[in-house]
Scaffold this motif. Sequence first.
Motif, PDB file in Angstrom:
ATOM      1  N   UNK A 361      10.094   3.026  -6.878  1.00  0.00           N
ATOM      2  CA  UNK A 361      11.382   2.706  -6.244  1.00  0.00           C
ATOM      3  C   UNK A 361      11.552   1.188  -6.109  1.00  0.00           C
ATOM      4  N   UNK A 362      12.756   0.653  -6.384  1.00  0.00           N
ATOM      5  CA  UNK A 362      12.955  -0.806  -6.335  1.00  0.00           C
ATOM      6  C   UNK A 362      12.788  -1.421  -4.957  1.00  0.00           C
ATOM      7  N   UNK A 363      12.921  -0.647  -3.888  1.00  0.00           N
ATOM      8  CA  UNK A 363      12.723  -1.171  -2.531  1.00  0.00           C
ATOM      9  C   UNK A 363      11.437  -0.625  -1.918  1.00  0.00           C
ATOM     10  N   UNK A 364      11.200   0.668  -2.039  1.00  0.00           N
ATOM     11  CA  UNK A 364      10.049   1.294  -1.382  1.00  0.00           C
ATOM     12  C   UNK A 364       8.716   0.797  -1.916  1.00  0.00           C
ATOM     13  N   UNK A 365       8.701   0.182  -3.114  1.00  0.00           N
ATOM     14  CA  UNK A 365       7.416  -0.306  -3.624  1.00  0.00           C
ATOM     15  C   UNK A 365       6.875  -1.462  -2.792  1.00  0.00           C
ATOM     16  N   UNK A 366       7.754  -2.160  -2.051  1.00  0.00           N
ATOM     17  CA  UNK A 366       7.281  -3.280  -1.238  1.00  0.00           C
ATOM     18  C   UNK A 366       6.501  -2.803  -0.010  1.00  0.00           C
ATOM     19  N   UNK A 367       7.020  -1.860   0.796  1.00  0.00           N
ATOM     20  CA  UNK A 367       6.170  -1.348   1.877  1.00  0.00           C
ATOM     21  C   UNK A 367       4.909  -0.668   1.369  1.00  0.00           C
ATOM     22  N   UNK A 368       4.949  -0.071   0.185  1.00  0.00           N
ATOM     23  CA  UNK A 368       3.728   0.493  -0.387  1.00  0.00           C
ATOM     24  C   UNK A 368       2.701  -0.610  -0.643  1.00  0.00           C
ATOM     25  N   UNK A 369       3.165  -1.755  -1.115  1.00  0.00           N
ATOM     26  CA  UNK A 369       2.244  -2.888  -1.315  1.00  0.00           C
ATOM     27  C   UNK A 369       1.608  -3.315  -0.001  1.00  0.00           C
ATOM     28  N   UNK A 370       2.407  -3.307   1.080  1.00  0.00           N
ATOM     29  CA  UNK A 370       1.861  -3.708   2.376  1.00  0.00           C
ATOM     30  C   UNK A 370       0.851  -2.673   2.882  1.00  0.00           C
ATOM     31  N   UNK A 371       1.095  -1.401   2.594  1.00  0.00           N
ATOM     32  CA  UNK A 371       0.116  -0.368   2.936  1.00  0.00           C
ATOM     33  C   UNK A 371      -1.204  -0.662   2.232  1.00  0.00           C
ATOM     34  N   UNK A 372      -1.137  -0.995   0.959  1.00  0.00           N
ATOM     35  CA  UNK A 372      -2.344  -1.310   0.201  1.00  0.00           C
ATOM     36  C   UNK A 372      -3.012  -2.571   0.733  1.00  0.00           C
ATOM     37  N   UNK A 373      -2.204  -3.557   1.131  1.00  0.00           N
ATOM     38  CA  UNK A 373      -2.764  -4.789   1.703  1.00  0.00           C
ATOM     39  C   UNK A 373      -3.517  -4.514   2.999  1.00  0.00           C
ATOM     40  N   UNK A 374      -3.100  -3.470   3.720  1.00  0.00           N
ATOM     41  CA  UNK A 374      -3.692  -3.186   5.026  1.00  0.00           C
ATOM     42  C   UNK A 374      -4.918  -2.286   4.944  1.00  0.00           C
ATOM     43  N   UNK A 375      -5.205  -1.721   3.775  1.00  0.00           N
ATOM     44  CA  UNK A 375      -6.347  -0.809   3.638  1.00  0.00           C
ATOM     45  C   UNK A 375      -7.659  -1.577   3.813  1.00  0.00           C
ATOM     46  N   UNK A 376      -8.505  -1.105   4.716  1.00  0.00           N
ATOM     47  CA  UNK A 376      -9.796  -1.755   4.951  1.00  0.00           C
ATOM     48  C   UNK A 376     -10.960  -0.779   4.976  1.00  0.00           C
ATOM     49  N   UNK A 377     -10.703   0.517   4.802  1.00  0.00           N
ATOM     50  CA  UNK A 377     -11.774   1.513   4.896  1.00  0.00           C
ATOM     51  C   UNK A 377     -11.826   2.380   3.637  1.00  0.00           C
TER      52      UNK A 377
END
Length: 561
Positions: A361-377
């Motif tokens: 999605x042209x917009x939803x891919x950005x919050x998905x990137x932030x989800x990936x940035x926040x993964x620590x476990x």
Amino acid sequence: MGLGPRSLHKAGRRFPAGDKRGRRAKGSGRPPPGRQRPPDRSSEPAPDAHPHLSPEALGYFRQALSALKEAPETGEERELMVHNVLKEVEAEALALATNKTGSEIMQELLGFSPLKPLCRVWATLRSNFRFVACHRCGVHVLQSALLQLPRLLGSPAEKEEEDVEEEEDGKDGPLETLEELVLGLASEVCDDFLFYCGDTHGSFVVRTLLQVLGGTLLESERARHRGSQSPEAQRAPAREGKPSDFEVPETFLNRLQDLSSCFLKDIAVFITDKISSFCLQVALQILHRKLPQFCAQLCSAVIGYLSSRNSSADGSPLLLFLRDQTSSRLLEQVLLVLEPPRLQSLFEDHFQGQLQTLAAHPIANFPLQRLLDAVTTPELLSPVFEELSPALEAVLAQGHPGVVIALVGACRRVGAHQARVLQLLLEAFHCAEPPSRQVACVPLFATLTAYEVYYRLAEEEGAVPAEHQVEMATARALGEVTVLGSLLLQHLLHFSSPGIVLRSLGALTGPQLLTLAQNPAGSHVLDAVLTSPSVTRKQRRRVLKTLKVLVSALIPPPTSI
């Protein structure tokens, strides 16, 4: 562009760069922030109700600023000059603040101001606070005054007898301290919170005030203030740059709590209104650092409100808001400040099973990137990786390489799935088979281009891939290195086993390696070679030996005198 091994060559020349906010082209990224609504003028005085700055006065302040910049940094003469100039600034404060050129001069002059002159100027503007805060020029003067706090807060009081007499005999009583002035401003904002947060210009004051109360200046907001006169000024807070912390009194943190409660009272407005949402995004960043329990409350309120809306046809109601320009930006910030257990629950309740759809999605891919940035476990990375990894080539072809870079970054950070993601990348760029092609992975990753496209090969779909031709590779100049391609290589060089990437770097010719070093983005790849704990000293020497010889040849020998 499909997932077939030859599909990229047929559909286009290279992976779309993608991930650029602000373009309206289909699939190119998030739409631009849009037109700003006009500020509420109901609080402004009539056109002639405030003083105007004469050309002569403007000329004086321009000359005074120039003189201060050229004067010695210390000494009695400079102190007297600063004192005299700021006395005039105080007398013309409102006229200066609401004049475009005068505002810019005043902002710089405040940077020279000692504690008490700044307090006097601030007190002068306070009687017209609502008007100045919502004025397109005045707002930046208030921001500049607030941004002096790290420099002046807690500085020793001046002892000049003249100042003491002036304060005691002043018609308005003793001069308020800097702490009292900030708390007074915060009280006025708190009393009409929705108005200031929703005003195009007033929201700047709220965002700066939140940082000052929390003793944290965000790099993204400081950069926005430095370029505040540009049309780009309303972009959402960026995530790059390290915040700068400074000590604040306990009263500031107490008032910060009061403001966080104001968000909770009208959470729906701050989620859905574009301008107000910026204030909540900044608040989350500050509270996360200084008052994490209040940050958690705000995050819960945001997620709770969005989750309570009508369910969408394809799953969680939160998915609808991930595709919305305003609420998705807020959700990006929520994802970045959530604690790991809460992030795990959010993924399981709302994201799981939808990652490939969000990535496309042209917009939803950005919050998905932030989800990936926040993964620590590993517990969170494993299900995310298993769901996203089969679609890496499709995501790249859709023009959203940021999702792939974020996934690779998560693998680097957590230390899991590294070999698998590297293999998938080699397959996506069509250099996994035959094995001889793997030596070309660096130029392909750096330019985000598939093998046959980079080397201009006309291969039929379904045909057996040709072996890598060393002569062809060495004769070709290195293509244009992209920022995201550079980030991809930096992550890979920090993997526990970066051998494939190092061998590819070592295969570059001298001119190709020099092109990489001279490119602003590509130079960071060589930085990663020097700093990665996974790269041995011997491997570094092997990669950099060719570059060292080439650079030495370019530097002329010193001439004898």
